[in-house]
Motif scaffolding. Structure first.
Motif, PDB file in Angstrom:
ATOM      1  N   ILE A 142      11.193  13.745 -45.253  1.00 18.43           N
ATOM      2  CA  ILE A 142      10.795  15.105 -44.925  1.00 18.43           C
ATOM      3  C   ILE A 142      11.112  15.994 -46.126  1.00 18.43           C
ATOM      4  O   ILE A 142      11.834  15.580 -47.032  1.00 18.43           O
ATOM      5  N   TYR A 167      21.750  19.404 -40.452  1.00 16.49           N
ATOM      6  CA  TYR A 167      20.877  18.243 -40.401  1.00 16.49           C
ATOM      7  C   TYR A 167      21.525  17.058 -39.670  1.00 16.49           C
ATOM      8  O   TYR A 167      20.899  16.050 -39.441  1.00 16.49           O
ATOM      9  N   ARG A 178       4.095  27.352 -36.818  1.00 22.95           N
ATOM     10  CA  ARG A 178       4.962  26.275 -36.350  1.00 22.95           C
ATOM     11  C   ARG A 178       4.894  26.096 -34.846  1.00 22.95           C
ATOM     12  O   ARG A 178       5.335  25.084 -34.320  1.00 22.95           O
ATOM     13  N   ASP A 231       4.435  19.481 -42.739  1.00 17.62           N
ATOM     14  CA  ASP A 231       4.410  18.565 -41.617  1.00 17.62           C
ATOM     15  C   ASP A 231       5.378  19.098 -40.553  1.00 17.62           C
ATOM     16  O   ASP A 231       6.407  19.693 -40.905  1.00 17.62           O
ATOM     17  N   GLU A 269      15.214   9.904 -44.602  1.00 20.80           N
ATOM     18  CA  GLU A 269      14.130  10.457 -43.802  1.00 20.80           C
ATOM     19  C   GLU A 269      13.159  11.182 -44.726  1.00 20.80           C
ATOM     20  O   GLU A 269      13.576  11.986 -45.554  1.00 20.80           O
ATOM     21  N   SER A 328       7.547  17.662 -39.099  1.00 16.65           N
ATOM     22  CA  SER A 328       8.884  17.089 -39.271  1.00 16.65           C
ATOM     23  C   SER A 328       9.689  17.814 -40.349  1.00 16.65           C
ATOM     24  O   SER A 328      10.902  17.622 -40.460  1.00 16.65           O
ATOM     25  N   ASP A 329       9.053  18.635 -41.141  1.00 20.83           N
ATOM     26  CA  ASP A 329       9.768  19.363 -42.196  1.00 20.83           C
ATOM     27  C   ASP A 329      10.669  20.446 -41.593  1.00 20.83           C
ATOM     28  O   ASP A 329      10.352  21.015 -40.551  1.00 20.83           O
ATOM     29  N   TRP A 330      11.750  20.712 -42.273  1.00 22.97           N
ATOM     30  CA  TRP A 330      12.701  21.728 -41.788  1.00 22.97           C
ATOM     31  C   TRP A 330      12.498  23.032 -42.568  1.00 22.97           C
ATOM     32  O   TRP A 330      12.494  23.018 -43.803  1.00 22.97           O
ATOM     33  N   ARG A 356      12.085  23.110 -35.659  1.00 19.83           N
ATOM     34  CA  ARG A 356      12.714  22.934 -36.977  1.00 19.83           C
ATOM     35  C   ARG A 356      12.591  24.220 -37.810  1.00 19.83           C
ATOM     36  O   ARG A 356      12.281  24.189 -39.002  1.00 19.83           O
TER      37      ARG A 356
END
Lengths: 325, 360
Positions: B153, A73, B90, B72, B151, B74-76, B124
């Motif tokens: 997420i 990250y 994705r 979202d 952040e 932006s999520d990992w 991501r």
């Protein structure tokens, strides 16, 4: 310059790196409030808070796995494993994940992680507080393996490791954490990974060692000096990357080599150095390469002083190396 | 077969409000079909020797698409190796998946992994490994990092029923509980870990109930119901973003095919069980819902299938036309910069190639 111990130098390196870069954070067992069982992280939680000095549950695979996730990250975690003997639950994370992330992702996911851990014997730690496991890690592609032997190198190598983009296994010789003090440069002092140092120049026999074996090697070199033998002591400092040029240069000069480590002999790191000499310096050698190592037994408790290489055994090997051929 | 919850009967009415928005449902169906067709194609390519190995996902399309739909960009995501439909939602291009399965010069992993271990930083979607469960604690570490960087997420990690027996299922849930990490643990309980049924992994009544021992919420959903999955993931995400911590979601699904192209499920399970689950299959259920609502007709479906097949064929053609991986890349990415030892090995390797000692 300040005169401090090796463990204080580790603490100083962590402090300076955390102050310089907010992405550096520490995680491990008892490293916060308690300051680490060896006090390597003493005072850091006070300075940087529990968000950056993270006391974790008692789980090595959790510590290393979480550090990997943090690094993916974008943080620069420095994980502490309380004793190297306890790292094995994290072996899968280190070997399957940490070492391979950059490679298996085609370079998309580097793993900017340092794992610090005290290693080695001589503290009456028995089987499970004494091991030298460096060869497992040196054998795994993708890991750097670094071992300091004095306060200045401890700070300089650890600082380099923390800012190195690759995973580094940083092994600290706990036997000499407080044995000696030494001058350590203030500020951003870095020793490049992959460079050996000549601790004591000599001309008759080259002695290669690292970590806690450097003091008895130097003692042995002094002992044989009195007998007219000049031993060159090389501190490898970094097993991966290995400073092969420094090893070859020394042996091309002396024609004789003794390798010292406290880990067991069989497939120990000394075997790699011996193989390197056989491959690239055979014609410079005047006598067989010798190894002075721990024995191929589990690490003993009551007999540890007889198990660990000492100055007498090392001097014996230096004399034998010089005598032959 | 262990049945912890009463699953809806096939043909039962769609779930209540809060499911997938009606306007999204055709897109969800499209993604599910694409995954299924892609899966069928890959199984046949493996049999023809055009790819070396394959891990199918049939039976899990609904759970995967619905889960990914609730997230979202932006999520990992920290997948295992069976998350094809998640990857498609994705946005990983089909050709990039074929490139990876073949291991050609277009593969962003540079031909380093077996098929199904794809990953793309751009999306991501973290590159998977083969040891099971190791990714679970990575997701937690990344979520802790996101917390530290403030952040908003979540991280989501994917795994199966067998993985709940692994070390890092424990370390991951435990760390997530202690640090209240914004992580969703998405367990697709497909009832079988290669040849071992779910009840040989644990005596726990459900997998989700394991969460309570870690002080976190555990939820069981019918994984063949896209609305139920969507709702569970959306709720877990909202909670995590609001600082409410992690959730373990057990989506009960069924692996209709083999574990991989290397096993034959007929050796370890019955046709009756398979038939029972086929009747509950999410693909059929969403299809029925769309046919009923008028969002799909027999004709529009035929056209859709044709266009998806064409899309797959085109991507495959492109990937099969891409050059093989350059052998000199073997030594890249071990470290950021190669060590002197690696440089030396690369030089020797290149010489062997030039002299014909090694032939690509």
């Amino acid at each position: 310059m300040t005169e401090i111990t090796l463990v204080q130098a580790v603490n100083r390196a962590l402090f300076d790196a955390m102050r310089a870069d907010p992405d550096v954070l520490l995680l491990g067992e008892d490293i916060g409030v308690n300051g680490g069982v060896f006090r390597a992280t003493e005072g850091l939680i006070k300075e940087f808070g529990p968000e950056r000095v993270v006391d974790t549950p008692l789980s090595e695979t959790g510590i290393v796995g979480a550090a990997i996730g943090m690094a993916l990250y974008g943080l620069k975690p420095v994980a502490e494993i309380q004793f190297l003997d306890f790292i094995y639950p994290a072996f899968d994370q280190i070997v399957s994940e940490l070492a391979k992330f950059r490679y298996r992702s085609g370079g998309q996911y580097p793993c900017h992680v340092v794992i610090r851990s005290p290693y080695g014997g001589g503290i009456k730690g028995g089987l499970y507080h004494s091991q030298s496991a460096e060869a497992y890690f040196a054998h795994t592609a993708g890991l750097k393996v670094v071992i300091p032997s004095n306060p200045a190198d401890a700070k300089g190598l650890l600082t380099s490791a923390i800012f190195d983009p690759d995973p580094v296994i940083f092994l600290e010789p706990k036997r000499i954490y407080r044995a000696v003090t030494g001058e350590v440069p203030d500020g951003d002092h870095r020793v490049p990974l992959g460079s050996a140092s000549i601790v004591r120049p000599g001309s008759d026999v080259s002695v290669f060692a690292y970590g806690a074996m450097i003091p008895p090697v130097v003692e042995a070199a002094k002992a044989v000096q009195a007998e007219g033998l000049s031993a060159e002591v090389i501190d490898l400092r970094s097993l991966v990357p290995l400073d092969e040029a420094a090893i070859l240069k020394s042996v091309e000069k002396t024609g004789r080599a003794v390798i010292v480590h406290e880990a067991p002999r069989f497939v120990g790191f000394g075997a790699e150095v011996a193989a390197l000499l056989a491959e690239k310096a055979l014609y410079s050698l005047k006598s067989p390469v010798r190894r002075v190592t721990g024995y191929d037994t589990p690490f003993p408790y009551a007999l540890e002083n007889l198990y660990l290489p000492n100055a007498e055994r090392i001097a014996h090997a230096i004399r034998a190396s010089a005598r032959e051929g | 077969m262990s049945q912890a919850v009463e699953l809806p009967k096939p043909g039962s009415p769609p779930s209540d409000a809060g499911g997938i928005p009606p306007e999204d449902l055709p897109k969800v169906y499209r993604a599910m079909l694409l995954a299924r067709l892609m899966d069928e194609r890959c199984l046949s390519l493996q049999r023809q020797g055009r790819i070396g190995f394959y891990v199918p996902l049939q039976g899990q399309e609904g759970a995967q698409v619905a889960c990914a739909w609730a997230l979202d960009p932006s999520d990992w995501l920290f997948p295992a190796y069976r998350e094809l439909a998640v990857a498609l939602v994705r946005g990983l291009p089909l050709v990039s998946l074929f490139d990876q399965f073949i291991g050609n010069a277009g593969d962003v992993l540079k031909g380093r992994q077996m098929p199904n271990h794809y990953g793309a930083r751009e999306y991501r979607f973290v590159t998977a490994s083969s040891p099971v469960g190791t990714q679970i604690i990575h997701a937690v570490g990344a979520a802790m990092a996101a917390q530290r960087k403030k952040e908003r997420i979540v991280t989501v990690t994917f795994f199966g029923d067998g993985t709940t027996s692994s070390n890092d299922f424990h370390s991951g849930l435990n760390f997530a509980g202690v640090f209240q990490a914004p992580t969703i643990f998405f367990c697709q309980n497909n009832q079988w870990a290669i040849s071992m049924p779910r009840e040989r992994q644990t005596r726990s009544k459900t997998l989700a109930m394991k969460a309570s021992a870690y002080g976190i919420e555990g939820v069981v959903v019918d994984g063949e119901d896209v609305h139920a999955v969507y709702r569970a993931v959306r709720d877990a995400r909202r909670k995590a973003i609001a600082g409410g911590g992690p959730t373990l979601i057990e989506a009960q699904v069924y692996r209709l095919g083999p574990h991989s192209t290397s096993d034959d499920p007929k050796r370890y399970r019955t046709d009756a069980e398979l038939a029972e689950w086929k009747a509950r299959d999410s693909v059929g259920r969403v299809r029925q819902e769309l046919l009923t609502s008028g969002g799909l007709t027999e004709e529009s479906e035929a056209k859709l299938l044709e266009s998806l097949r064409a899309e797959i064929a085109m991507a495959l053609k492109e990937a099969e036309g891409t050059a093989p991986i350059d052998p000199s890349t073997l030594f890249d990415d071990v470290f950021e910069r190669p060590t002197p030892r690696l440089d030396e090995e690369r030089a020797e390797f290149s010489k062997f190639l030039t002299e014909g000692v090694l032939k690509p």
